[in-house]
Enzyme design. Structure first.
Site, PDB file in Angstrom:
ATOM      1  CB  ALA A  75      -0.943  -0.024   1.196  1.00 47.03           C
ATOM      2  CB  ALA A  85       2.406   6.077  -4.630  1.00 45.20           C
ATOM      3  CG  ASN A 122       3.192   2.015 -14.888  1.00 48.12           C
ATOM      4  OD1 ASN A 122       2.038   2.030 -15.307  1.00 48.12           O
ATOM      5  ND2 ASN A 122       3.799   3.108 -14.415  1.00 48.12           N
ATOM      6  CE  LYS A 152       0.648   5.092 -17.224  1.00 46.36           C
ATOM      7  NZ  LYS A 152       0.779   4.577 -15.878  1.00 46.36           N
ATOM      8  CG  ASN A 197       5.005   3.881 -18.297  1.00 44.31           C
ATOM      9  OD1 ASN A 197       3.957   3.280 -18.137  1.00 44.31           O
ATOM     10  ND2 ASN A 197       5.215   5.046 -17.730  1.00 44.31           N
ATOM     11  CB  SER A 201       7.758   6.253 -11.605  1.00 43.24           C
ATOM     12  OG  SER A 201       7.723   5.491 -12.791  1.00 43.24           O
TER      13      SER A 201
HETATM   14  N1  LIG Z   1       2.999   6.194  -8.269  1.00 44.64           N
HETATM   15  C1  LIG Z   1       2.393   6.480  -9.420  1.00 44.64           C
HETATM   16  O1  LIG Z   1       2.019   7.642  -9.656  1.00 44.64           O
HETATM   17  C2  LIG Z   1       2.122   5.412 -10.420  1.00 44.64           C
HETATM   18  C3  LIG Z   1       2.588   4.122 -10.265  1.00 44.64           C
HETATM   19  N2  LIG Z   1       2.241   3.154 -11.179  1.00 44.64           N
HETATM   20  C4  LIG Z   1       2.715   1.797 -11.025  1.00 44.64           C
HETATM   21  O2  LIG Z   1       2.104   1.233  -9.873  1.00 44.64           O
HETATM   22  C5  LIG Z   1       2.974   0.241  -9.296  1.00 44.64           C
HETATM   23  C6  LIG Z   1       3.168   0.608  -7.828  1.00 44.64           C
HETATM   24  O3  LIG Z   1       3.895   1.837  -7.803  1.00 44.64           O
HETATM   25  P1  LIG Z   1       3.926   2.817  -6.558  1.00 44.64           P
HETATM   26  O4  LIG Z   1       2.655   2.763  -5.811  1.00 44.64           O
HETATM   27  O5  LIG Z   1       4.403   4.126  -7.065  1.00 44.64           O
HETATM   28  O6  LIG Z   1       5.085   2.134  -5.681  1.00 44.64           O
HETATM   29  P2  LIG Z   1       5.431   2.372  -4.151  1.00 44.64           P
HETATM   30  O7  LIG Z   1       6.875   2.022  -3.991  1.00 44.64           O
HETATM   31  O8  LIG Z   1       4.967   3.719  -3.713  1.00 44.64           O
HETATM   32  O9  LIG Z   1       4.525   1.306  -3.411  1.00 44.64           O
HETATM   33  C7  LIG Z   1       4.846  -0.042  -3.308  1.00 44.64           C
HETATM   34  C8  LIG Z   1       4.715  -0.399  -1.852  1.00 44.64           C
HETATM   35  O10 LIG Z   1       4.876  -1.802  -1.717  1.00 44.64           O
HETATM   36  C9  LIG Z   1       5.664  -2.004  -0.541  1.00 44.64           C
HETATM   37  N3  LIG Z   1       6.219  -3.351  -0.550  1.00 44.64           N
HETATM   38  C10 LIG Z   1       7.125  -3.882  -1.412  1.00 44.64           C
HETATM   39  N4  LIG Z   1       7.364  -5.156  -1.076  1.00 44.64           N
HETATM   40  C11 LIG Z   1       6.613  -5.418   0.023  1.00 44.64           C
HETATM   41  C12 LIG Z   1       6.461  -6.550   0.841  1.00 44.64           C
HETATM   42  N5  LIG Z   1       7.115  -7.682   0.590  1.00 44.64           N
HETATM   43  N6  LIG Z   1       5.621  -6.482   1.895  1.00 44.64           N
HETATM   44  C13 LIG Z   1       4.951  -5.343   2.167  1.00 44.64           C
HETATM   45  N7  LIG Z   1       5.051  -4.223   1.425  1.00 44.64           N
HETATM   46  C14 LIG Z   1       5.883  -4.267   0.361  1.00 44.64           C
HETATM   47  C15 LIG Z   1       6.696  -0.915  -0.616  1.00 44.64           C
HETATM   48  O11 LIG Z   1       7.364  -0.779   0.588  1.00 44.64           O
HETATM   49  P3  LIG Z   1       8.849  -0.115   0.635  1.00 44.64           P
HETATM   50  O12 LIG Z   1       8.648   1.337   0.334  1.00 44.64           O
HETATM   51  O13 LIG Z   1       9.305  -0.430   2.019  1.00 44.64           O
HETATM   52  O14 LIG Z   1       9.656  -0.786  -0.443  1.00 44.64           O
HETATM   53  C16 LIG Z   1       5.800   0.259  -0.966  1.00 44.64           C
HETATM   54  O15 LIG Z   1       5.168   0.800   0.171  1.00 44.64           O
HETATM   55  C17 LIG Z   1       4.276   0.311 -10.105  1.00 44.64           C
HETATM   56  O16 LIG Z   1       4.290  -0.705 -11.079  1.00 44.64           O
HETATM   57  C18 LIG Z   1       4.211   1.684 -10.772  1.00 44.64           C
HETATM   58  O17 LIG Z   1       4.936   1.743 -11.985  1.00 44.64           O
HETATM   59  C19 LIG Z   1       1.405   3.419 -12.233  1.00 44.64           C
HETATM   60  C20 LIG Z   1       0.920   4.680 -12.440  1.00 44.64           C
HETATM   61  C21 LIG Z   1       1.313   5.802 -11.600  1.00 44.64           C
HETATM   62  C1  LIG Z   2       4.341   9.808 -15.726  1.00 44.05           C
HETATM   63  C2  LIG Z   2       4.258   8.584 -16.582  1.00 44.05           C
HETATM   64  C3  LIG Z   2       2.924   8.586 -17.283  1.00 44.05           C
HETATM   65  C4  LIG Z   2       5.401   8.647 -17.629  1.00 44.05           C
HETATM   66  O1  LIG Z   2       5.226   7.969 -18.799  1.00 44.05           O
HETATM   67  C5  LIG Z   2       4.400   7.334 -15.742  1.00 44.05           C
HETATM   68  O2  LIG Z   2       3.603   6.446 -15.792  1.00 44.05           O
HETATM   69  C6  LIG Z   2       5.594   7.127 -14.886  1.00 44.05           C
HETATM   70  O3  LIG Z   2       6.236   8.081 -14.499  1.00 44.05           O
HETATM   71  O4  LIG Z   2       5.901   5.957 -14.591  1.00 44.05           O
END
Ligand SMILES: NC(=O)C1=CN([C@@H]2O[C@H](COP(=O)(O)OP(=O)(O)OC[C@H]3O[C@@H](n4cnc5c(N)ncnc54)[C@H](OP(=O)(O)O)[C@@H]3O)[C@@H](O)[C@H]2O)C=CC1
Ligand SMILES: CC(C)(CO)C(=O)C(=O)O
Length: 329
Positions: free
Chosen positions: A8, A10, A103, A205, A209, A274
């Site tokens: 949980a 971003a 992603n 998408k 990326n 990202s």
């Molecule tokens: N953020 C964005 O704006 C966007 C993200 N995405 C995609 O969404 C996906 C998630 O990204 P995002 O939310 O940014 O990533 P984050 O790093 O913010 O979130 C992932 C979370 O998972 C936790 N985690 C990892 N391994 C474990 C584990 N074994 N047990 C418990 N928790 C764990 C991490 O903890 P820790 O921090 O301690 O590693 C972290 O809190 C990615 O593929 C990203 O590319 C897509 C569109 C936009």
């Molecule tokens: C901002 C955007 C859309 C770039 O392609 C993205 O998904 C990322 O940063 O991983």
């Protein structure tokens, strides 16, 4: 309906806060470290539209505390999934659906895809096919995540923009499980179209990326800067055209043109991808799901990827040098 969001951060944190505040489902999260401690102590805080609210969510370090779920949403970074398989297992029962919110090219891409590559495990995202074997692709509901969000501090998620999470069964079927989940997410204030061809949307998408993310990491540039500079725009375009040929050879329909997609990325503005953010923070970069997997698809389909290969070689080298390269292995 029992839903656990595993990872949980971003995106998972944003979704968890929205579902928890709607109060219609039995929601839990699995998190770790200071983020988990903060959520347990003070709830999951969300800043959205300039307003801060706090969601009360059941948060656990260990999935055993939660038991079998109806839905498990995997909101980890792609490279974090294989190492977490043992931790995810207690959440899975016979009927549990698994929603993949990463992603890039998903590990289940060739499940129910039809054609000669049906059942192929992609080594770039699932080395040895362990994720496929342990989770089972029949559980999967695919997704494309459009919201942008960040974890500002432990327990505090900031929503930046976007509310759309497209969902789709790998088979394209409008199954009861995908429709019910979409209904709950819509009730939580999100936009959740259910697609009959989720792979085509994944590619649109991915187009941005696979090109903008490594170029931004290599140059330190924002999306707007890459799109405005003639040379980097041309580089992104060449990578995207190589990818388009791969996608089309797999039957993907690109609903927009490459130039429209570049314009859209540029319009996001002075935003760091990202991959650049991860590099700057010394965190593992999602290179394999976003770029290496596309190169692998090129090899599998016999489509050349000279520009993708070059950019991949550079960004992987950079990541290794900075300690930001973590394979899924
Ligand atoms: N953020 C964005 O704006 C966007 C993200 N995405 C995609 O969404 C996906 C998630 O990204 P995002 O939310 O940014 O990533 P984050 O790093 O913010 O979130 C992932 C979370 O998972 C936790 N985690 C990892 N391994 C474990 C584990 N074994 N047990 C418990 N928790 C764990 C991490 O903890 P820790 O921090 O301690 O590693 C972290 O809190 C990615 O593929 C990203 O590319 C897509 C569109 C936009
Ligand atoms: C901002 C955007 C859309 C770039 O392609 C993205 O998904 C990322 O940063 O991983």
């Amino acid at each position: 309906m029992r839903i656990t969001i595993f990872g949980a951060g971003a995106i998972g944190g944003y979704l968890a806060a929205k579902l928890a505040m709607a109060g219609r489902v039995d929601l839990s999260i699995v998190a770790r470290g200071a983020h988990l401690d903060a959520i347990k102590t003070a709830g999951l805080r969300l800043i959205e539209d300039g307003h801060e609210s706090t969601a009360s969510v059941r948060a656990a370090a260990q999935a055993q505390e939660l038991g079998v779920q109806d839905y498990v949403v995997l909101a980890l970074k792609a490279h974090s999934l294989a190492p977490a398989l043992d931790q995810i297992a207690p959440l899975l029962g016979e009927g549990t659906a698994v929603v993949t919110m990463q992603n890039g090219v998903p590990w289940w891409y060739f499940h129910k895809a039809g054609g000669s590559l049906e059942g192929t495990r992609l080594q770039a995202v699932d080395p040895g096919g362990v994720i496929w074997d342990r989770l089972g692709p029949d559980r999967v509901i695919g997704s494309v995540v459009y919201p942008a969000a960040e974890v500002d501090a432990p327990g505090l998620v900031r929503h930046i923009e976007g509310k759309r999470f497209s969902l789709g069964e790998p088979s394209g079927e409008k199954s009861e499980r995908v429709m019910r989940l979409a209904e709950e997410m819509v009730a939580a204030g999100l936009q959740v179209p259910v697609r009959d061809d989720i792979r085509s949307e994944i590619w649109v998408k991915l187009w941005g990326n696979l090109s903008f993310n490594p170029i931004s990491a290599l140059t330190g540039s924002t999306l707007a800067a890459i799109a405005a500079d003639e040379a980097t725009r041309a580089l992104a375009r060449t990578m995207m055209l190589e990818a388009q040929a791969i996608g089309e050879s797999l039957g993907v329909r690109f609903a927009i043109t490459v130039d429209r997609r570049i314009k859209g990325a540029g319009e996001v503005g002075e935003h760091k991808t990202s991959m650049l953010q991860d590099l700057e923070r010394g965190r593992p970069m999602e290179i394999d799901a976003l770029v290496t997997a596309v190169q692998e698809l090129g090899r599998l389909t016999g489509q050349p990827t000279p520009t993708i290969d070059s950019v991949l070689a550079l960004v992987r080298r950079l990541a290794i040098e900075r300690g930001c390269y973590l394979t899924s292995a």
